[in-house]
Design a protein around this motif. Structure first.
Motif, mmCIF file in Angstrom:
data_model
loop_
_atom_site.group_PDB
_atom_site.id
_atom_site.type_symbol
_atom_site.label_atom_id
_atom_site.label_comp_id
_atom_site.label_asym_id
_atom_site.label_seq_id
_atom_site.Cartn_x
_atom_site.Cartn_y
_atom_site.Cartn_z
ATOM 1 N N ASP A 99 -4.024 6.417 7.244
ATOM 2 C CA ASP A 99 -4.924 5.606 6.424
ATOM 3 C C ASP A 99 -4.360 4.225 6.130
ATOM 4 O OD1 ASP A 99 -6.445 7.912 6.315
ATOM 5 O OD2 ASP A 99 -5.632 8.550 4.383
ATOM 6 N N MET A 100 -3.046 4.085 6.158
ATOM 7 C CA MET A 100 -2.408 2.816 5.820
ATOM 8 C C MET A 100 -1.067 2.744 6.532
ATOM 9 S SD MET A 100 -1.474 3.792 1.840
ATOM 10 C CE MET A 100 -3.071 4.527 1.521
ATOM 11 N N VAL A 101 -0.538 1.530 6.637
ATOM 12 C CA VAL A 101 0.764 1.342 7.286
ATOM 13 C C VAL A 101 1.849 1.815 6.328
ATOM 14 C CG1 VAL A 101 2.391 -0.324 8.229
ATOM 15 C CG2 VAL A 101 -0.066 -0.596 8.652
ATOM 16 N N ILE A 102 2.617 2.807 6.753
ATOM 17 C CA ILE A 102 3.701 3.326 5.924
ATOM 18 C C ILE A 102 5.014 3.148 6.658
ATOM 19 C CG2 ILE A 102 4.727 5.407 4.945
ATOM 20 C CD1 ILE A 102 2.002 6.388 4.208
ATOM 21 N N LYS A 103 5.919 2.390 6.062
ATOM 22 C CA LYS A 103 7.267 2.222 6.594
ATOM 23 C C LYS A 103 8.163 3.193 5.835
ATOM 24 C CE LYS A 103 6.541 -2.626 7.829
ATOM 25 N NZ LYS A 103 6.964 -4.042 7.634
ATOM 26 N N TRP A 104 8.454 4.320 6.487
ATOM 27 C CA TRP A 104 9.167 5.393 5.800
ATOM 28 C C TRP A 104 10.532 4.938 5.304
ATOM 29 C CZ3 TRP A 104 6.060 9.082 4.457
ATOM 30 C CH2 TRP A 104 4.948 9.392 5.240
ATOM 31 N N VAL A 159 10.591 1.588 -2.662
ATOM 32 C CA VAL A 159 9.295 1.556 -3.353
ATOM 33 C C VAL A 159 9.310 2.489 -4.560
ATOM 34 C CG1 VAL A 159 6.857 2.184 -3.142
ATOM 35 C CG2 VAL A 159 7.958 0.822 -1.360
ATOM 36 N N VAL A 160 9.867 3.685 -4.389
ATOM 37 C CA VAL A 160 9.951 4.623 -5.518
ATOM 38 C C VAL A 160 10.810 4.016 -6.639
ATOM 39 C CG1 VAL A 160 10.875 6.857 -6.263
ATOM 40 C CG2 VAL A 160 9.539 6.697 -4.148
ATOM 41 N N GLN A 161 11.927 3.418 -6.276
ATOM 42 C CA GLN A 161 12.776 2.767 -7.270
ATOM 43 C C GLN A 161 12.017 1.660 -8.006
ATOM 44 O OE1 GLN A 161 16.373 1.533 -5.139
ATOM 45 N NE2 GLN A 161 17.537 2.927 -6.448
ATOM 46 N N ASN A 162 11.268 0.848 -7.254
ATOM 47 C CA ASN A 162 10.525 -0.253 -7.865
ATOM 48 C C ASN A 162 9.427 0.261 -8.797
ATOM 49 O OD1 ASN A 162 12.082 -2.157 -6.549
ATOM 50 N ND2 ASN A 162 10.656 -2.426 -4.852
ATOM 51 N N LEU A 163 8.772 1.339 -8.402
ATOM 52 C CA LEU A 163 7.738 1.926 -9.257
ATOM 53 C C LEU A 163 8.354 2.465 -10.547
ATOM 54 C CD1 LEU A 163 5.587 3.783 -6.569
ATOM 55 C CD2 LEU A 163 4.873 1.819 -7.933
ATOM 56 N N GLU A 164 9.555 3.005 -10.442
ATOM 57 C CA GLU A 164 10.239 3.491 -11.643
ATOM 58 C C GLU A 164 10.682 2.326 -12.514
ATOM 59 O OE1 GLU A 164 13.614 4.548 -14.110
ATOM 60 O OE2 GLU A 164 13.990 3.667 -12.138
ATOM 61 N N LYS A 165 11.112 1.245 -11.877
ATOM 62 C CA LYS A 165 11.587 0.068 -12.602
ATOM 63 C C LYS A 165 10.475 -0.570 -13.442
ATOM 64 C CE LYS A 165 14.361 -2.373 -10.236
ATOM 65 N NZ LYS A 165 14.920 -3.306 -9.201
ATOM 66 N N LEU A 202 0.803 -1.214 0.000
ATOM 67 C CA LEU A 202 0.000 0.000 0.000
ATOM 68 C C LEU A 202 0.840 1.271 0.000
ATOM 69 C CD1 LEU A 202 -2.978 -0.973 2.341
ATOM 70 C CD2 LEU A 202 -2.961 -0.755 -0.159
ATOM 71 N N LEU A 203 2.095 1.192 0.389
ATOM 72 C CA LEU A 203 2.957 2.354 0.276
ATOM 73 C C LEU A 203 3.112 2.748 -1.191
ATOM 74 C CD1 LEU A 203 4.804 4.515 1.362
ATOM 75 C CD2 LEU A 203 6.635 2.812 1.553
ATOM 76 N N ALA A 204 3.175 1.768 -2.075
ATOM 77 C CA ALA A 204 3.259 2.060 -3.511
ATOM 78 C C ALA A 204 2.012 2.807 -3.975
ATOM 79 C CB ALA A 204 3.430 0.759 -4.300
ATOM 80 N N LEU A 205 0.856 2.375 -3.504
ATOM 81 C CA LEU A 205 -0.388 3.062 -3.852
ATOM 82 C C LEU A 205 -0.362 4.500 -3.341
ATOM 83 C CD1 LEU A 205 -3.349 2.858 -4.939
ATOM 84 C CD2 LEU A 205 -4.004 2.277 -2.597
ATOM 85 N N ALA A 206 0.122 4.686 -2.119
ATOM 86 C CA ALA A 206 0.200 6.027 -1.544
ATOM 87 C C ALA A 206 1.130 6.914 -2.366
ATOM 88 C CB ALA A 206 0.675 5.941 -0.094
ATOM 89 N N VAL A 207 2.258 6.361 -2.797
ATOM 90 C CA VAL A 207 3.205 7.128 -3.606
ATOM 91 C C VAL A 207 2.560 7.536 -4.930
ATOM 92 C CG1 VAL A 207 5.361 6.992 -4.918
ATOM 93 C CG2 VAL A 207 5.274 6.151 -2.568
ATOM 94 N N LEU A 208 1.878 6.611 -5.586
ATOM 95 C CA LEU A 208 1.203 6.937 -6.843
ATOM 96 C C LEU A 208 0.195 8.059 -6.646
ATOM 97 C CD1 LEU A 208 0.606 3.341 -8.311
ATOM 98 C CD2 LEU A 208 2.326 5.020 -9.038
ATOM 99 N N SER A 209 -0.536 7.995 -5.534
ATOM 100 C CA SER A 209 -1.541 9.033 -5.272
ATOM 101 C C SER A 209 -0.884 10.386 -5.008
ATOM 102 C CB SER A 209 -2.424 8.635 -4.088
ATOM 103 O OG SER A 209 -1.721 8.722 -2.862
#
Length: 219
Positions: A41-46, A52-58, A10-17
């Motif tokens: 709203d969701m569990v975020i491991k800072w 996560v940002v790297q994976n979304l870019e990948k 869900l951190l990936a979803l939060a980043v996209l939003s």
């Protein structure tokens, strides 16, 4: 059934939003998430944000569009949301709204093994929980009233409304259970109380319950 996502947390979803309005570097993404209260709203491991940002870019949901340097600070890479990332955000949101999934709840875990405690102690513990829920509910209501005074569109606070409804439902259910234990209408509460009064072993309790379940029903 939930879709298996390329970046499935869900951190990936939060980043996209957080990226939907304009390009940002990681520090801006984190600040946006904090400002919007996404950590409520969701569990975020800072500590996982960079990965996560790297994976979304990948996988092509974010793309690098530049970088900037502020004085002696390290260079900051700037990302923007791609069309594929926007489509993933929309599709994921649709799934979360439409498809119910079982979610683990610490309270449910406690209820599942409630028999290890005597009912009189459960009454006391439920009272503490109900009081704590009441304080939380008051805080959420106050926050919603504050937001309403700011004339923020309801669309952007519905997750808080849902959270309040869940808290109120939990408090009402816990109060009902506590009332049953207090007035003795909870089925076999005296048997439960006697188990602890007589210090009957868990193995004996389990054998007793299994024996009851194995008995044929009488018409």
């Amino acid at each position: 059934m939930a879709t298996k996502r390329k970046v499935n947390n869900l951190l990936a979803l939060a980043v996209l939003s957080a990226m939907i309005d304009r390009p940002k570097h990681r520090y801006e993404i984190a600040q946006t998430l904090r400002d919007r209260g996404k950590d409520h709203d969701m569990v975020i491991k800072w500590g996982s944000l960079y990965t996560v940002v790297q994976n979304l870019e990948k996988v092509g949901y974010l793309e690098i569009v530049g970088s900037e340097r502020d004085g002696a600070r390290p260079e900051r890479v700037i990302y923007q949301l791609t069309d594929a990332g926007r489509a993933e955000l929309v599709d994921w949101t649709r799934e979360l709204v439409a498809v119910p999934e079982p979610e683990q709840h610490r309270f449910v875990a406690g209820l599942s093994i409630l028999s290890v405690l005597p009912p009189d102690e459960v009454i006391e513990l439920l009272g503490k929980r109900i009081d704590a829920l009441g304080h939380t509910i008051d805080g959420v209501r106050a926050e919603l009233d504050k937001v309403a005074a700011m004339k923020l569109p309801r669309l952007f606070i519905i997750e808080s409304e849902f959270g309040l409804a869940m808290l109120e439902a939990e408090a009402a259910w816990a109060s009902s259970l506590r009332d049953e234990l207090i007035d003795g209408t909870f089925p076999e509460v005296e048997w439960w109380r006697q188990i602890h009064a007589d210090n009957i072993s868990p193995a004996e309790v389990v054998a007793s319950v299994e024996g009851r379940m194995a008995q044929p029903e009488t018409s």
